[in-house]
Design a protein around this motif. Structure first.
Motif, PDB file in Angstrom:
ATOM      1  N   PHE A 109      11.732 -36.272   3.473  1.00 43.20           N
ATOM      2  CA  PHE A 109      10.992 -37.223   2.915  1.00 43.20           C
ATOM      3  C   PHE A 109      11.399 -38.077   1.948  1.00 43.20           C
ATOM      4  N   PHE A 110      12.149 -37.399   0.987  1.00 42.89           N
ATOM      5  CA  PHE A 110      12.809 -38.052  -0.102  1.00 42.89           C
ATOM      6  C   PHE A 110      14.080 -38.787   0.393  1.00 42.89           C
ATOM      7  N   THR A 111      14.720 -38.177   1.284  1.00 39.75           N
ATOM      8  CA  THR A 111      15.837 -38.894   1.836  1.00 39.75           C
ATOM      9  C   THR A 111      15.389 -40.544   2.429  1.00 39.75           C
ATOM     10  N   VAL A 112      14.412 -40.234   3.622  1.00 42.77           N
ATOM     11  CA  VAL A 112      13.790 -41.404   3.811  1.00 42.77           C
ATOM     12  C   VAL A 112      13.335 -42.445   2.845  1.00 42.77           C
ATOM     13  N   LEU A 113      12.847 -42.039   1.734  1.00 41.40           N
ATOM     14  CA  LEU A 113      12.100 -42.821   0.846  1.00 41.40           C
ATOM     15  C   LEU A 113      13.537 -43.557   0.200  1.00 41.40           C
ATOM     16  N   SER A 114      14.477 -42.735  -0.141  1.00 41.40           N
ATOM     17  CA  SER A 114      15.724 -43.346  -0.772  1.00 41.40           C
ATOM     18  C   SER A 114      16.285 -44.431   0.176  1.00 41.40           C
ATOM     19  N   LEU A 115      16.543 -44.051   1.569  1.00 39.24           N
ATOM     20  CA  LEU A 115      17.097 -45.241   2.349  1.00 39.24           C
ATOM     21  C   LEU A 115      16.180 -46.587   2.317  1.00 39.24           C
ATOM     22  N   ASN A 116      14.895 -46.250   2.461  1.00 38.00           N
ATOM     23  CA  ASN A 116      13.979 -47.575   2.422  1.00 38.00           C
ATOM     24  C   ASN A 116      14.272 -48.294   1.088  1.00 38.00           C
ATOM     25  N   ALA A 117      14.290 -47.439   0.038  1.00 38.05           N
ATOM     26  CA  ALA A 117      14.514 -48.262  -1.297  1.00 38.05           C
ATOM     27  C   ALA A 117      15.538 -49.253  -1.317  1.00 38.05           C
ATOM     28  N   GLN A 118      16.760 -48.972  -0.616  1.00 36.94           N
ATOM     29  CA  GLN A 118      18.052 -50.048  -0.364  1.00 36.94           C
ATOM     30  C   GLN A 118      17.460 -51.119   0.325  1.00 36.94           C
ATOM     31  N   VAL A 119      16.510 -51.458   0.915  1.00 34.99           N
ATOM     32  CA  VAL A 119      16.137 -52.585   1.461  1.00 34.99           C
ATOM     33  C   VAL A 119      14.952 -53.376   0.855  1.00 34.99           C
ATOM     34  N   THR A 120      14.852 -54.555   0.576  1.00 35.26           N
ATOM     35  CA  THR A 120      13.571 -55.309   0.195  1.00 35.26           C
ATOM     36  C   THR A 120      13.297 -56.087   1.336  1.00 35.26           C
ATOM     37  N   VAL A 121      11.827 -55.867   1.746  1.00 35.05           N
ATOM     38  CA  VAL A 121      11.462 -56.711   2.757  1.00 35.05           C
ATOM     39  C   VAL A 121       9.859 -56.923   2.628  1.00 35.05           C
ATOM     40  N   ASN A 122       9.474 -58.224   3.093  1.00 36.05           N
ATOM     41  CA  ASN A 122       7.943 -58.560   2.597  1.00 36.05           C
ATOM     42  C   ASN A 122       6.944 -57.979   3.354  1.00 36.05           C
ATOM     43  N   ASN A 123       5.524 -57.833   3.105  1.00 41.65           N
ATOM     44  CA  ASN A 123       4.604 -56.991   3.754  1.00 41.65           C
ATOM     45  C   ASN A 123       4.328 -57.702   5.172  1.00 41.65           C
ATOM     46  N   GLU A 124       4.435 -59.064   5.090  1.00 41.95           N
ATOM     47  CA  GLU A 124       4.088 -59.801   6.563  1.00 41.95           C
ATOM     48  C   GLU A 124       4.760 -59.498   7.290  1.00 41.95           C
ATOM     49  N   LEU A 125       6.361 -59.290   7.299  1.00 47.19           N
ATOM     50  CA  LEU A 125       7.286 -58.780   8.042  1.00 47.19           C
ATOM     51  C   LEU A 125       7.000 -57.401   8.567  1.00 47.19           C
ATOM     52  N   LYS A 126       6.758 -56.779   7.786  1.00 45.70           N
ATOM     53  CA  LYS A 126       6.569 -55.027   8.032  1.00 45.70           C
ATOM     54  C   LYS A 126       5.441 -55.025   8.953  1.00 45.70           C
ATOM     55  N   ASN A 127       4.284 -56.028   8.731  1.00 42.60           N
ATOM     56  CA  ASN A 127       3.035 -55.929   9.474  1.00 42.60           C
ATOM     57  C   ASN A 127       3.258 -56.223  10.766  1.00 42.60           C
ATOM     58  N   LEU A 128       4.310 -57.410  11.195  1.00 38.09           N
ATOM     59  CA  LEU A 128       4.622 -57.907  12.313  1.00 38.09           C
ATOM     60  C   LEU A 128       5.328 -56.931  13.005  1.00 38.09           C
TER      61      LEU A 128
ATOM     62  N   LYS B 154      10.207 -67.923   2.498  1.00 41.24           N
ATOM     63  CA  LYS B 154      11.343 -67.362   1.798  1.00 41.24           C
ATOM     64  C   LYS B 154      12.184 -66.535   2.659  1.00 41.24           C
ATOM     65  N   PHE B 155      13.652 -66.843   2.196  1.00 38.50           N
ATOM     66  CA  PHE B 155      14.513 -65.789   3.049  1.00 38.50           C
ATOM     67  C   PHE B 155      14.711 -64.683   1.829  1.00 38.50           C
ATOM     68  N   ASP B 156      13.707 -63.854   2.018  1.00 37.21           N
ATOM     69  CA  ASP B 156      13.636 -62.761   0.824  1.00 37.21           C
ATOM     70  C   ASP B 156      13.880 -61.265   1.397  1.00 37.21           C
ATOM     71  N   PHE B 157      14.803 -61.396   2.483  1.00 40.73           N
ATOM     72  CA  PHE B 157      15.093 -59.954   2.928  1.00 40.73           C
ATOM     73  C   PHE B 157      16.182 -59.459   2.050  1.00 40.73           C
ATOM     74  N   ASP B 158      16.444 -58.409   1.717  1.00 40.19           N
ATOM     75  CA  ASP B 158      17.618 -58.207   0.849  1.00 40.19           C
ATOM     76  C   ASP B 158      18.100 -56.720   0.796  1.00 40.19           C
ATOM     77  N   ILE B 159      19.373 -56.376   0.528  1.00 40.86           N
ATOM     78  CA  ILE B 159      19.708 -54.791   0.744  1.00 40.86           C
ATOM     79  C   ILE B 159      20.630 -54.803  -0.326  1.00 40.86           C
ATOM     80  N   ASN B 160      20.911 -53.648  -0.846  1.00 35.79           N
ATOM     81  CA  ASN B 160      21.938 -53.158  -1.799  1.00 35.79           C
ATOM     82  C   ASN B 160      23.369 -53.208  -1.253  1.00 35.79           C
ATOM     83  N   LEU B 161      24.178 -53.859  -1.706  1.00 35.27           N
ATOM     84  CA  LEU B 161      25.310 -53.961  -1.077  1.00 35.27           C
ATOM     85  C   LEU B 161      26.353 -52.752  -1.596  1.00 35.27           C
TER      86      LEU B 161
END
Length: 426
Positions: free
Chosen positions: A11-30, A227-234
């Motif tokens: 569970f915490f591994t999945v949370l850590s992986l998801n924390a590496q990416v920033t994505v808006n809620n509208e895209l998540k819902n789509l 906005k082009f608000d998709f982001d990821i930790n490089l």
């Protein structure tokens, strides 16, 4: 307790992986909407049900087989001998029998377990294939979403260009009335407006096509992103490749194929093992001497033993074949790693180059806008020309579209890197 601990780590591994990416809620819902709407997902999900049924079927082989059997046979000639001056019949002409028979595998030396494990491997592959289909669909929806953002921003830029040209058209019209401008100046501006209108129509057409694709994948007809608000930790190439080898569904499915091949090899290895079974039966039949026509209760119980002796070496050849398939699948994983390393390097290069371009275009945009204001003021004062206005407008448009293009390409490069690394950003 151990299971809870492992679940918590996952569970915490999945949370850590998801924390590496920033994505808006509208895209998540789509994306979530596409999982329940797109028919391909339902189709692939049904393969999990099918694979589970195969597991259940394999496990049912541990139970005995019970059958009800009945038969009749007419036998001639009679089996009889002369005895004390009479013919004594040893077997009836009309033979009747009915019985319940059962067979049970007592020792199969791993056959059942090997086949059950193979079915479980197929089930795991089917589940991972569902995740793979969802990841591909999520990537497609995200691409469409940011294509829509790009088209809408490009149309906004086009509207500003048209607004600027319309304002200058009014200035030229006023100057034409005052006799300080020529009609050709007005015609040139109108031609520029017509050209920009056509470009806007092209952009609107492209936008509508993307919205059609959005509806095709999600059932939703509109996206409100701006906005082009998709982001990821490089990270560096090797770190990104390590994450991809762990999380990306291409690697997971490739490893599943290795497990399936190993299970096939295990099945082949136990094929030449002996088999010990139990058999039993109970019923009624005639033919018992001396009252051969009477139906009598009878039963039987026993043990069967089967041992393969010789099959021309087919089993050993089958084992060699399965071992080669395992090797082939392992080599496929290595090839996949090489391909992904190249793609990750390309994605990181695209990100770096677009970041540099965006930095360089900041000054160009400001300069083009300042030149546009200057050209407008010169036209109002009667010292400027239509050519200056047209060039200034084109330069502002070019600078704005260039910056928009770089922002768009940067977003897509980050999205591609996220896909390669296997992050489930939805």
């Amino acid at each position: 307790m151990k299971r809870i601990f492992i679940t918590a780590i996952t569970f915490f591994t999945v949370l850590s992986l998801n924390a590496q990416v920033t994505v808006n809620n509208e895209l998540k819902n789509l994306i979530a909407q596409s999982f329940s709407y797109f028919p391909k997902v339902k189709e692939v999900q049904n393969t999990v049900v099918t694979a589970q049924e195969k597991v259940n079927l394999s496990e049912l082989n541990k139970f005995p087989d019970i059958t009800a059997d009945a038969s009749y046979a007419y036998v001639r000639p009679k089996v009889e001998i002369p005895l004390n001056g009479e013919n004594f019949q040893f077997a009836p002409v009309h033979n009747f029998s009915g019985a319940f028979n059962a067979t049970y595998g007592l020792f199969d030396f791993g056959r059942l377990q090997a086949n059950v494990q193979r079915s479980k491997d197929d089930l795991q592959y089917a589940k991972h294939n569902v995740d793979y289909t969802k990841s591909q669909l999520a990537y497609q929806v995200a691409m469409i979403y940011y294509n829509v953002v790009y088209m809408q921003k490009a149309i906004t830029i086009q509207d500003s260009v048209l607004s600027f040209l319309d304002e200058n058209k009014k200035i030229v019209e006023s100057q034409l009335k005052n006799g300080t401008a020529l009609r050709i100046d007005l015609l040139n501006i109108q031609a520029s407006i017509d050209n920009e209108d056509n470009r806007k129509v092209d952009l609107q057409n492209s936008l509508q096509k993307q919205l059609n694709l959005l509806e095709y994948t999600t059932g939703v007809k509109q996206a409100n992103g701006t906005k082009f608000d998709f982001d990821i930790n490089l990270v560096d190439v090797n770190s990104a490749l390590g994450v991809a080898q762990t999380n990306n569904l291409d690697f997971i499915l490739a490893k599943d194929k290795i497990k399936q091949a190993e299970s096939d090899l295990a099945i082949t290895k136990v094929a030449d093992k002996p088999f010990v079974g139990l058999k039993a039966g109970a019923g009624i039949k005639n033919g018992y001497v001396p009252y051969i026509d009477d139906m009598k209760f009878n039963y039987m119980a026993g043990v069967s033993f089967s041992m393969p002796i010789y099959n021309g070496g087919k089993n050993k050849q089958q084992q060699k074949l399965q071992q080669n398939i395992i090797k082939q699948n392992e080599m496929a994983v290595e090839t996949l790693s090489s391909t992904y390393k190249k793609d990750i390097e390309q994605a990181l290069t695209d990100i770096a180059s677009n970041l540099a371009r965006i930095k360089n275009t900041s000054g160009q945009t400001e300069q083009a806008q300042a030149a546009q204001v200057l050209a407008t003021n010169r036209l109002k004062s009667g010292t400027g020309t239509n050519l200056e206005i047209t060039n200034a407008s084109a330069n502002v448009q070019r600078a704005a579209l260039t910056r928009l293009q770089y922002d768009y390409q940067l977003c897509l490069a980050k999205l591609e890197l996220t896909r390669l690394m296997g992050y489930q950003y939805w």
